[in-house]
Write an enzyme that holds these catalytic residues in place. Structure first.
Site, PDB file in Angstrom:
ATOM      1  N   ARG A  35       0.823  -1.218   0.000  1.00  0.00           N
ATOM      2  CA  ARG A  35       0.000   0.000   0.000  1.00  0.00           C
ATOM      3  C   ARG A  35       0.853   1.264   0.000  1.00  0.00           C
ATOM      4  NH1 ARG A  35      -4.705  -2.261   4.023  1.00  0.00           N
ATOM      5  NH2 ARG A  35      -6.010  -3.040   2.354  1.00  0.00           N
ATOM      6  N   GLY A 354     -10.133  -8.358  -0.864  1.00  0.00           N
ATOM      7  CA  GLY A 354      -8.942  -8.751  -0.131  1.00  0.00           C
ATOM      8  C   GLY A 354      -8.555 -10.199  -0.342  1.00  0.00           C
ATOM      9  N   GLY A 377     -14.137  -3.847   0.133  1.00  0.00           N
ATOM     10  CA  GLY A 377     -15.482  -3.302   0.326  1.00  0.00           C
ATOM     11  C   GLY A 377     -15.838  -2.235  -0.689  1.00  0.00           C
TER      12      GLY A 377
END
Ligand code: AMP
Length: 396
Positions: A35, A354, A377
């Site tokens: 990330r 994920g 999500g």
């Protein structure tokens, strides 16, 4: 779509919302810095233009204020190394110190603010808190797709204080472009592969996608509620009793819409939720009472493969079985192989969520599919047809 390529940041102080929610080990070293790496091109573009960067992120789920294990200070040295510059750190995301440090920034400086979620106002989307953050800079860039489905202070509310000076970073721009391609500019045959534990989490996306796809493939724990709905005996497999009626409705809808709704014919079964359990194979209408389905079986692998390799667009969300255990990873692996083959033949393949992303990484296929989304999500909500607050706020 306004992206950072539409602006020159010379002389600007850019508030950049990133997703630095990285896994930390017990000694606070970084488990996986993907990330952080993802945000680097956006940070460097702003610096190259001559702008200063104020980084905002959350880390974990702190309950009531500051917690050592969720402090973003743990990533400062790694970030400094990756960026090849000294990253400054404000140990409170608002307040006197943050104001002072932001005011003192010069061109190309990078300042990381402490975890936004140390304030409950962040998740509440508090406007006064968002204004305090906004006052630290004069431009807002959102590059955190993973939280784009949340109307939090730093992901959405803050944008109102930058009527002109706001845009998406590279991560967001790529995510949106790829999701839009699958949602609006897909080529047929379009195949959606849905898996994972619970059907309740995926009902909305299945219903929404049924208006578009040619093939809907269902695997994972959620398949057994469909078999129960069809009168099958599913043994100890995962079933959501309160969703059986909805599954019946979905099966009927699939018939009405004339799409191929493909359930796994068979399962790899086990007498316990364990890699050491006694294994078996069964067709999904007749799983023995003392067994549970933990992966799709050989026939299902073959039928799913045949559909996937002929597809021109593929959207995959959720594993086909308990892929974390080696005895139940074959179904997910077979689907991953088929998605890679479809990609090689020219299909556009988008992996979301994920667990599907983790599965693709586990098998080493990340570079062999068209795109692996960073948002679980957020991507689900996008394909449910919802407007994501983090995107809407920048587009407003
Ligand atoms: P989700 O977060 O809903 O996408 O679900 C992912 C999880 O579902 C993974 O951790 C899998 O181990 C689990 N899972 C997949 N298939 C099954 C199954 N047949 N029974 C129980 N859990 C499953």
């Amino acid at each position: 779509m306004k992206t950072i390529d539409n602006f020159n940041f010379s002389g600007k102080k850019v508030l950049l919302r990133v997703d630095f929610n990285v896994p930390l080990n017990k000694d606070f070293s970084i488990g996986d810095d993907a990330r952080i790496q993802a945000a680097i091109p956006t940070i460097q573009k702003i610096r190259k233009d001559g702008g200063a960067v104020i980084l905002m992120s959350h880390l974990g789920r702190p309950k009531t204020g500051p917690e050592e294990k969720y402090s973003l200070k743990h990533i400062v040295s790694h970030l400094s190394q990756v960026l090849d510059c000294t990253v400054k750190f404000a140990d409170d995301c608002i307040g006197e110190q943050a104001v002072k440090m932001a005011a003192g920034l010069e061109a190309r400086d990078v300042l990381l603010l402490e975890n936004l979620r140390f304030y409950k106002e962040e998740e509440k989307g508090d406007a006064a808190f968002a204004k305090k953050l906004a006052d630290l800079g004069n431009f807002y860039v959102n590059d955190a797709f993973g939280t784009a489905h949340r109307a939090h202070a730093s992901t959405a509310i803050i944008a109102q204080y930058f009527p002109e000076n706001k845009c998406f970073g590279y991560v967001m721009a790529k995510e949106i472009a790829n999701a839009e391609k699958v949602m609006h500019n897909f080529e047929r045959p379009f195949t959606a592969i849905m898996g994972g534990a619970k059907v309740s989490d995926k009902l909305l996306i299945i219903e929404s996608l049924m208006d578009k796809v040619d093939n809907m493939l269902i695997g994972g724990g959620m398949a057994y509620t469909f078999f129960k709905a069809m009168g099958g005996k599913v043994g100890k497999s995962l079933v959501e009793e309160d969703r059986i009626e909805l599954c019946k409705e979905i099966l009927q809808k699939a018939k009405d819409k004339n799409i191929q709704f493909l359930l796994p014919f068979d399962s790899i079964t086990a007498n316990a939720f364990s890699n050491d359990a006694i294994l078996g194979e069964a067709d999904n209408m007749n799983i023995p009472e003392d067994m549970m389905g933990l992966d799709i079986g050989a026939m299902a692998r073959k039928s799913f493969y045949d559909v996937i390799v002929k597809s021109k667009t593929v959207l995959w969300n959720g594993p086909m079985g308990v892929f974390e255990m080696s005895n139940f990873e074959n179904g997910t692996k077979a689907v991953a192989v088929a998605v890679v083959e479809a990609t090689e033949k020219g299909a556009f393949t988008l992996i979301g969520g994920g667990d599907s992303a983790a599965a693709v990484a586990k098998f080493g296929f990340e570079e062999k599919v068209s795109y692996v989304s960073t948002g679980g999500g957020a991507l689900l909500e996008y394909f449910e047809g919802k407007e994501l607050p983090g995107i809407a706020a920048v587009n407003a």
